[in-house]
Design a protein around this motif. Structure first.
Motif, mmCIF file in Angstrom:
data_model
loop_
_atom_site.group_PDB
_atom_site.id
_atom_site.type_symbol
_atom_site.label_atom_id
_atom_site.label_comp_id
_atom_site.label_asym_id
_atom_site.label_seq_id
_atom_site.Cartn_x
_atom_site.Cartn_y
_atom_site.Cartn_z
ATOM 1 N N GLY A 189 34.037 53.152 56.474
ATOM 2 C CA GLY A 189 33.447 54.247 57.228
ATOM 3 C C GLY A 189 33.993 54.439 58.626
ATOM 4 N N VAL A 190 34.831 53.521 59.090
ATOM 5 C CA VAL A 190 35.345 53.563 60.456
ATOM 6 C C VAL A 190 36.794 54.056 60.461
ATOM 7 C CG1 VAL A 190 35.807 52.231 62.547
ATOM 8 C CG2 VAL A 190 33.846 51.645 61.102
ATOM 9 N N ASN A 191 37.114 54.985 61.355
ATOM 10 C CA ASN A 191 38.494 55.437 61.525
ATOM 11 C C ASN A 191 39.279 54.384 62.286
ATOM 12 O OD1 ASN A 191 38.292 58.061 60.295
ATOM 13 N ND2 ASN A 191 37.144 58.744 62.079
ATOM 14 N N VAL A 192 40.308 53.855 61.655
ATOM 15 C CA VAL A 192 41.091 52.764 62.221
ATOM 16 C C VAL A 192 42.572 53.131 62.165
ATOM 17 C CG1 VAL A 192 41.652 50.299 62.076
ATOM 18 C CG2 VAL A 192 39.390 51.100 61.372
ATOM 19 N N VAL A 193 43.292 52.844 63.237
ATOM 20 C CA VAL A 193 44.742 52.981 63.229
ATOM 21 C C VAL A 193 45.342 51.612 63.512
ATOM 22 C CG1 VAL A 193 46.761 54.168 64.137
ATOM 23 C CG2 VAL A 193 44.547 55.335 64.108
ATOM 24 N N TYR A 194 46.125 51.104 62.555
ATOM 25 C CA TYR A 194 46.833 49.838 62.711
ATOM 26 C C TYR A 194 48.254 50.152 63.185
ATOM 27 C CZ TYR A 194 43.182 47.874 59.630
ATOM 28 O OH TYR A 194 41.992 47.486 59.062
ATOM 29 N N GLN A 218 37.305 51.716 70.392
ATOM 30 C CA GLN A 218 37.317 50.259 70.314
ATOM 31 C C GLN A 218 38.772 49.792 70.236
ATOM 32 O OE1 GLN A 218 34.544 48.408 70.411
ATOM 33 N NE2 GLN A 218 32.979 49.967 70.069
ATOM 34 N N ILE A 219 39.141 48.830 71.088
ATOM 35 C CA ILE A 219 40.501 48.305 71.089
ATOM 36 C C ILE A 219 40.453 46.792 70.937
ATOM 37 C CG2 ILE A 219 42.650 48.052 72.405
ATOM 38 C CD1 ILE A 219 41.952 50.613 73.897
ATOM 39 N N SER A 230 31.658 48.317 65.139
ATOM 40 C CA SER A 230 32.189 49.651 64.865
ATOM 41 C C SER A 230 31.467 50.306 63.701
ATOM 42 C CB SER A 230 33.691 49.547 64.576
ATOM 43 O OG SER A 230 34.389 48.967 65.662
ATOM 44 N N GLU A 231 31.215 49.548 62.648
ATOM 45 C CA GLU A 231 30.549 50.096 61.467
ATOM 46 C C GLU A 231 29.117 50.529 61.777
ATOM 47 O OE1 GLU A 231 31.014 46.914 58.685
ATOM 48 O OE2 GLU A 231 33.209 47.084 58.736
ATOM 49 N N HIS A 232 28.407 49.730 62.566
ATOM 50 C CA HIS A 232 27.016 50.087 62.880
ATOM 51 C C HIS A 232 26.940 51.282 63.827
ATOM 52 C CE1 HIS A 232 26.132 46.020 61.231
ATOM 53 N NE2 HIS A 232 25.068 46.665 60.794
ATOM 54 N N LEU A 233 27.913 51.414 64.704
ATOM 55 C CA LEU A 233 27.943 52.601 65.571
ATOM 56 C C LEU A 233 28.177 53.865 64.759
ATOM 57 C CD1 LEU A 233 30.006 51.182 68.575
ATOM 58 C CD2 LEU A 233 27.591 51.844 68.617
ATOM 59 N N VAL A 234 29.043 53.776 63.765
ATOM 60 C CA VAL A 234 29.289 54.928 62.888
ATOM 61 C C VAL A 234 28.028 55.281 62.111
ATOM 62 C CG1 VAL A 234 30.561 55.702 60.849
ATOM 63 C CG2 VAL A 234 31.777 54.575 62.715
ATOM 64 N N LYS A 235 27.341 54.274 61.599
ATOM 65 C CA LYS A 235 26.096 54.516 60.867
ATOM 66 C C LYS A 235 25.051 55.181 61.752
ATOM 67 C CE LYS A 235 26.661 50.677 57.598
ATOM 68 N NZ LYS A 235 26.155 49.337 57.178
#
Length: 379
Positions: A62-67, A5-6, A27-32
């Motif tokens: 729960g989501v891997n995020v890179v800022y 996701q971008i 993103s959170e629901h896809l991870v779930k």
């Protein structure tokens, strides 16, 4: 499935309104649902930066995020480090989902991903509407679209969030694949709100990012004509110059004493919806309108312009009133809705369950997964 996701912003950058919250929820629901999701974003938070460690992975709900750091501190969000990450990792994902357009994160990420042979889906989120091409550097947008943007977008799948947005995008792009899936919205645990009509005046609410596109000036002009007792709460922040313009207009119309400015609200927003009789969104353009469903989810009826993506849904299920962007027509609609206590009571009672059934998390998650699978399998 492995999904990238971008988006130029991610929570807690709520200043950008619905898109930030929608991308986060997706993103959170896809991870779930046990999918492998990575979010690449920037530290953007309006004119400031989020207080997060840049250029390092972080788990957010729960989501891997890179800022990533951004060089430009405006709406272009230029981030070379983010673009380099896309270049290095694009080929490792089944699908790359890019949100919004007209910023350097979205456009350049799209170009890089396509050059690497990645499967890309773009969610314009209102940025490719006819309204967008007529406002804020409209000529520059038109030239870019015809020379560069259209070629990129025609090589992508396109995701719309409403039937009206899908129609606009089909006419503009003629994409190879297009999908219409609503946004995720946060639904509250429902509590019965105050009964409609039990006050000595009608309490109106505007809750959204404040920008000229939202039509607050039209609302102020309409309210100056209204012949019933009313008050208006305005919750949100945004364009400072436009906010000052609206405040001065309210003073000039001698109705400023009826208006309360609540500022940005997030944690208590559902309680604010409950405290009001009618929610108004007079937008010139809105591809979806998360706030419309938020209001209905607690039983507060809505008055929305015909240019809001959810106008068709509201009309179909009789959940409020639709108006054209004309001061007199809006004035008449406000008075009509205020007096129609019976309809408001029906909406108050029926809307929460209806919204929960139509926009529930599990069904929407599966719709997005089905979209990604179809894109992944398409040559």
């Amino acid at each position: 499935m492995r999904i990238l996701q971008i988006n130029a912003s991610y929570k807690p950058a709520y200043i950008y309104g619905g898109p930030t919250m929608s991308v986060s929820a997706l993103s959170e629901h896809l991870v779930k649902a046990k999918h492998d999701v990575l979010v690449l974003t920037t530290t953007a938070n309006g004119e400031e930066e989020l207080s997060v460690k840049p250029n390092a992975a972080k788990v957010i709900d729960g989501v891997n995020v890179v800022y990533f750091d951004r060089i430009t501190k405006d709406h272009t969000h230029f981030s070379p480090k983010l673009l380099n990450a896309v270049r290095q990792q694009a080929s490792t994902f089944n699908v790359i989902h890019i949100h919004a357009w007209w910023n350097l994160v979205s456009v350049l990420s799209c170009a890089i991903a396509l050059s690497k042979g990645a499967k890309v889906v773009v969610s314009p989120r209102g940025t490719l509407s006819k309204y967008s091409f007529k406002h804020k550097s409209g000529l520059l947008k038109s030239v870019f679209h015809k020379t560069i943007g259209l070629n990129l977008l025609r090589r992508c799948a396109i995701h719309a969030t409403s039937a009206s947005e899908q129609e606009e995008l089909t006419d503009l792009i003629n994409p190879k694949l297009i999908f219409n899936i609503p946004n995720f919205i946060q639904l509250p645990v429902f509590e019965q709100k105050a009964k409609a009509g039990d006050r000595d005046h009608t309490k109106l609410l505007f809750l959204s990012r404040i920008d000229e596109k939202k039509g607050l000036d039209i609302l102020i002009n309409a309210l100056a004509l209204v012949n019933i007792p009313w008050s208006l709460s305005i919750a949100g922040d945004g364009d400072v110059r436009y906010i000052e313009r609206v405040k001065k207009l309210a003073v000039a119309k001698k109705i400023d004493h009826h208006i309360s400015w609540l500022g940005f609200r997030q944690s208590d927003k559902f309680e604010i919806y409950r405290q009001h009789d009618l929610f108004i969104l007079p937008s010139h353009n809105e591809n979806f309108g998360n706030v419309v469903l938020e209001s209905l989810s607690v039983g507060t009826p809505v008055l929305i312009s015909k240019h809001v993506g959810l106008a068709g849904y509201v009309k179909e299920h009789n959940l409020g009133w639709i108006f054209d962007l004309d001061e007199t027509l809006l004035k008449n609609t406000i008075e009509l809705a205020a007096k129609d206590v019976d309809k408001r009571l029906v909406i108050e009672t029926d809307a929460p369950a209806l919204i929960a059934s139509h926009f529930g998390d599990d069904a929407l998650t599966q719709n997005y997964v089905d979209m990604y699978n179809q894109i992944d399998q398409n040559d």
